[in-house]
Design a protein around this motif. Structure first.
Motif, PDB file in Angstrom:
ATOM      1  N   PHE A   7       0.823  -1.209   0.000  1.00 46.82           N
ATOM      2  CA  PHE A   7       0.000   0.000   0.000  1.00 46.82           C
ATOM      3  C   PHE A   7       0.854   1.255   0.000  1.00 46.82           C
ATOM      4  CE2 PHE A   7      -2.853   3.174   1.911  1.00 46.82           C
ATOM      5  CZ  PHE A   7      -3.912   3.042   1.033  1.00 46.82           C
ATOM      6  N   TYR A   8       2.033   1.151   0.603  1.00 49.11           N
ATOM      7  CA  TYR A   8       2.890   2.343   0.729  1.00 49.11           C
ATOM      8  C   TYR A   8       3.203   2.973  -0.627  1.00 49.11           C
ATOM      9  CZ  TYR A   8       6.908   5.182   2.038  1.00 49.11           C
ATOM     10  OH  TYR A   8       7.774   6.222   2.213  1.00 49.11           O
ATOM     11  N   PRO A   9       3.718   2.178  -1.607  1.00 52.46           N
ATOM     12  CA  PRO A   9       3.964   2.805  -2.916  1.00 52.46           C
ATOM     13  C   PRO A   9       2.679   3.227  -3.626  1.00 52.46           C
ATOM     14  CG  PRO A   9       4.531   0.460  -2.937  1.00 52.46           C
ATOM     15  CD  PRO A   9       4.223   0.802  -1.530  1.00 52.46           C
ATOM     16  N   LEU A  10       1.592   2.437  -3.453  1.00 56.95           N
ATOM     17  CA  LEU A  10       0.324   2.806  -4.083  1.00 56.95           C
ATOM     18  C   LEU A  10      -0.149   4.167  -3.573  1.00 56.95           C
ATOM     19  CD1 LEU A  10      -2.099   1.822  -5.888  1.00 56.95           C
ATOM     20  CD2 LEU A  10      -3.175   1.146  -3.745  1.00 56.95           C
ATOM     21  N   ALA A  11      -0.106   4.333  -2.238  1.00 52.29           N
ATOM     22  CA  ALA A  11      -0.534   5.611  -1.646  1.00 52.29           C
ATOM     23  C   ALA A  11       0.348   6.741  -2.148  1.00 52.29           C
ATOM     24  CB  ALA A  11      -0.474   5.520  -0.125  1.00 52.29           C
ATOM     25  N   GLY A  12       1.644   6.449  -2.304  1.00 53.49           N
ATOM     26  CA  GLY A  12       2.565   7.469  -2.786  1.00 53.49           C
ATOM     27  C   GLY A  12       2.235   7.893  -4.205  1.00 53.49           C
ATOM     28  N   ARG A  13       1.782   6.917  -5.040  1.00 51.50           N
ATOM     29  CA  ARG A  13       1.415   7.268  -6.420  1.00 51.50           C
ATOM     30  C   ARG A  13       0.084   8.004  -6.464  1.00 51.50           C
ATOM     31  NH1 ARG A  13       3.241   2.260  -7.698  1.00 51.50           N
ATOM     32  NH2 ARG A  13       1.158   1.367  -7.882  1.00 51.50           N
ATOM     33  N   LEU A  14      -0.838   7.633  -5.576  1.00 50.95           N
ATOM     34  CA  LEU A  14      -2.210   8.152  -5.680  1.00 50.95           C
ATOM     35  C   LEU A  14      -2.385   9.554  -5.100  1.00 50.95           C
ATOM     36  CD1 LEU A  14      -4.480   5.081  -4.913  1.00 50.95           C
ATOM     37  CD2 LEU A  14      -4.082   6.220  -7.094  1.00 50.95           C
ATOM     38  N   TRP A  15      -1.691   9.847  -3.973  1.00 47.72           N
ATOM     39  CA  TRP A  15      -2.080  11.070  -3.259  1.00 47.72           C
ATOM     40  C   TRP A  15      -1.913  12.351  -4.070  1.00 47.72           C
ATOM     41  CZ3 TRP A  15       0.586  15.382  -2.012  1.00 47.72           C
ATOM     42  CH2 TRP A  15       1.984  15.304  -1.928  1.00 47.72           C
ATOM     43  N   PRO A  16      -0.870  12.473  -4.956  1.00 51.33           N
ATOM     44  CA  PRO A  16      -0.796  13.722  -5.717  1.00 51.33           C
ATOM     45  C   PRO A  16      -2.015  13.928  -6.610  1.00 51.33           C
ATOM     46  CG  PRO A  16       1.266  12.518  -5.826  1.00 51.33           C
ATOM     47  CD  PRO A  16       0.279  11.596  -5.230  1.00 51.33           C
ATOM     48  N   TRP A  17      -2.572  12.824  -7.143  1.00 57.64           N
ATOM     49  CA  TRP A  17      -3.756  12.951  -8.002  1.00 57.64           C
ATOM     50  C   TRP A  17      -4.936  13.478  -7.199  1.00 57.64           C
ATOM     51  CZ3 TRP A  17      -3.221  12.811 -13.048  1.00 57.64           C
ATOM     52  CH2 TRP A  17      -2.089  12.149 -13.571  1.00 57.64           C
ATOM     53  N   PHE A  18      -5.121  12.905  -6.007  1.00 60.86           N
ATOM     54  CA  PHE A  18      -6.233  13.366  -5.170  1.00 60.86           C
ATOM     55  C   PHE A  18      -6.025  14.827  -4.769  1.00 60.86           C
ATOM     56  CE2 PHE A  18      -6.885   8.766  -4.477  1.00 60.86           C
ATOM     57  CZ  PHE A  18      -8.223   8.714  -4.801  1.00 60.86           C
ATOM     58  N   ALA A  19      -4.786  15.174  -4.459  1.00 63.52           N
ATOM     59  CA  ALA A  19      -4.509  16.557  -4.057  1.00 63.52           C
ATOM     60  C   ALA A  19      -4.797  17.508  -5.214  1.00 63.52           C
ATOM     61  CB  ALA A  19      -3.052  16.683  -3.603  1.00 63.52           C
ATOM     62  N   ALA A  20      -4.366  17.108  -6.429  1.00 62.91           N
ATOM     63  CA  ALA A  20      -4.604  17.963  -7.603  1.00 62.91           C
ATOM     64  C   ALA A  20      -6.104  18.111  -7.843  1.00 62.91           C
ATOM     65  CB  ALA A  20      -3.918  17.357  -8.829  1.00 62.91           C
ATOM     66  N   ALA A  21      -6.832  16.978  -7.747  1.00 60.63           N
ATOM     67  CA  ALA A  21      -8.289  17.040  -7.942  1.00 60.63           C
ATOM     68  C   ALA A  21      -8.919  17.974  -6.922  1.00 60.63           C
ATOM     69  CB  ALA A  21      -8.885  15.637  -7.833  1.00 60.63           C
ATOM     70  N   ALA A  22      -8.434  17.910  -5.677  1.00 60.95           N
ATOM     71  CA  ALA A  22      -8.985  18.772  -4.638  1.00 60.95           C
ATOM     72  C   ALA A  22      -8.777  20.242  -4.999  1.00 60.95           C
ATOM     73  CB  ALA A  22      -8.338  18.452  -3.291  1.00 60.95           C
TER      74      ALA A  22
END
Lengths: 221, 251
Positions: B20-35
């Motif tokens: 999950f650690y690398p997955l979360a690392g890949r995903l969070w910038p996308w969520f932040a950008a969407a926000a």
């Protein structure tokens, strides 16, 4: 069954040997309730309005006092380990301990409440409802409080933590108990509020001992 | 059947901190950008496009943050309760970490909802605070968050902290309806409906659109922040694990 009775007798005896601790809770209850007229003034109309609420808040705080130590001594000297290993299910043992705790700390409050009610000028009917509400509500306070006590077992900050965790959960009891007296005083009848309190009491009586036992297992693993 | 087992093995695969650690690392910038994008769009519509309210004037515009914050404060508690069930039921470490990473965000949104509500109440109702049922239960929800955070941070042993926190989150979630209804009945008996939150007239389409955009933005923000926080928690707890040192070398 005999183990249950033995635990109950043991707890009662232990508490009886340390009578002053019991008197402290009662004293705290009476003192807190007596502070409000000093702070708000002694207008009889005002006192009659706030009386039930003040007694209930004082009861809420007073039941918190002994909670942090509820399982602490048993945890330190290993009694809790023995209870976990005993053939008696842990929730039942918890229930016996709590029954003793309630008899010794909460019942005196219920008995002292009419005197405080008189000090606040409550009518006889209102005092009756107040005591009935306390008799139904204080077991819930003990049960909810015991969850907090079990979760914070052996922590350094448990004295502060228990109120922070437990008080928000006890809000419904406070509302229903004080609401019953007010409904009685305003002529609406206290029946619905007391029924709600009784329902809450039954739900917690059934559900809480298992939750407390589970919390004790988490804390003493 | 085959797809459901595949989906389940996917879920279990990402229940491990190492995957999950690398997955979360890949995903969070996308969520932040969407926000960020959604919040900008929502604010643009809310502050520039949406018409002024006929009865409340421009003061109503605070709903573009107030309502999403209130929604998120309740929703995050539910999600925490869900992770609490997973923690106690399956004994998964990651769900406990997710629960823990969500709590500060939930408390923050509860506080924002109360704060902006007070700012809105002053010009509209003429008072910062009323003991209305919704306000009071939101306040108690804030106390529940505080209790959860206080308990978790007071326990040093992580396993005990996780399980104790999960139990308290669950007990709180079960109690929330009881608290809500008792507060509601208390309120209706005490002071009557002098102020009603439910008489809001049907909203203009632009208002609703702005509010929904902001709500989704808050949602994306919560996910992004929770993922960043859970990564920090994973690093803290698994600092001795070999996979983490390899991942650190790769970064």
């Amino acid at each position: 069954m005999s183990t249950l009775a033995a635990i109950l007798r043991f707890e009662l005896l232990l508490a009886w040997r340390r009578r002053s601790a019991l008197a402290t809770t009662l004293g705290f209850f009476v003192i807190v309730a007596s502070l409000f007229p000093l702070a708000l003034g002694a207008d009889p109309k005002l006192l009659r309005l706030i009386g039930a609420g003040v007694v209930w808040v004082a009861a809420l705080l007073a039941t918190l006092l002994g909670l942090a130590r509820l399982f602490a001594a048993d945890h330190e000297d290993g009694t809790l380990e023995q209870l976990r290993l005993a053939p008696l299910p842990l929730p039942l043992a918890v229930m016996a301990k709590l029954a003793a705790h309630w008899l010794l700390t909460a019942v005196p409050l219920c008995l002292a409440a009419p005197i405080l009610g008189l000090q606040y000028g409550l009518s006889q009917g209102a005092i009756g409802v107040l005591v009935a509400g306390l008799l139904l509500g204080t077991p819930v306070l003990c049960l909810v409080g015991a969850v907090g006590a079990a979760l914070t077992l052996g922590l350094r900050a448990s004295g502060v933590l228990v109120p922070v965790i437990v008080l928000p959960l006890e809000v419904p009891v406070l509302i229903m108990g004080a609401g019953a007296v007010e409904a009685q005083a305003s002529g609406l009848g206290a029946g619905p509020w007391l029924s709600l309190l009784a329902a809450l009491f039954i739900v917690f009586l059934v559900a809480a001992p298992s939750v407390i036992a589970f919390a004790l297992r988490i804390s003493s693993e | 059947m085959a797809t459901s087992t595949a989906a389940r093995s996917m879920l279990f695969r990402y229940a491990s901190p190492a995957t999950f650690y690398p997955l979360a690392g890949r995903l969070w910038p996308w969520f932040a950008a969407a926000a960020v994008v959604l919040a900008l769009a929502g604010l643009a519509i809310g502050l520039l496009v949406a018409p002024t309210d006929a009865t409340q004037g421009d003061a109503y515009r605070i709903i573009f943050i107030h309502v999403p914050a209130a929604w998120m404060s309740m929703f995050i508690y539910l999600v925490m309760a869900f992770y609490a069930v997973l923690t106690l039921g399956f004994n998964t470490r990651l769900s406990a970490m997710m629960m823990r990473s969500l709590a500060p965000t939930g408390a923050m949104f509860t506080f924002v909802a109360l704060w902006t509500g007070a700012l809105w109440g002053k010009p509209t109702w003429g008072t910062w605070w009323v003991w209305d049922a919704r306000l009071t239960s939101e306040l108690i929800l804030f106390f529940l968050y505080l209790g959860f955070i206080a308990l978790q941070s007071a326990i040093d042993d992580t396993r005990r902290a996780d399980r104790a926190g999960a139990l308290v989150a669950l007990v709180g979630a079960v109690n929330v309806p009881i608290i809500y209804f008792s507060v509601k009945w208390w309120n209706t008996l005490h002071q009557g409906a002098s102020v009603s939150l439910t008489r809001a007239p049907s909203m203009a389409r632009d208002m609703l659109l702005g509010m929904l955009l902001m709500a989704i933005a808050c949602w994306m923000y919560s996910i992004a922040v929770a993922l960043v926080r859970v990564r920090a928690l994973i690093v803290e707890r698994e600092r001795d694990a070999a996979w983490l040192r390899e991942a650190g070398a790769a970064d």
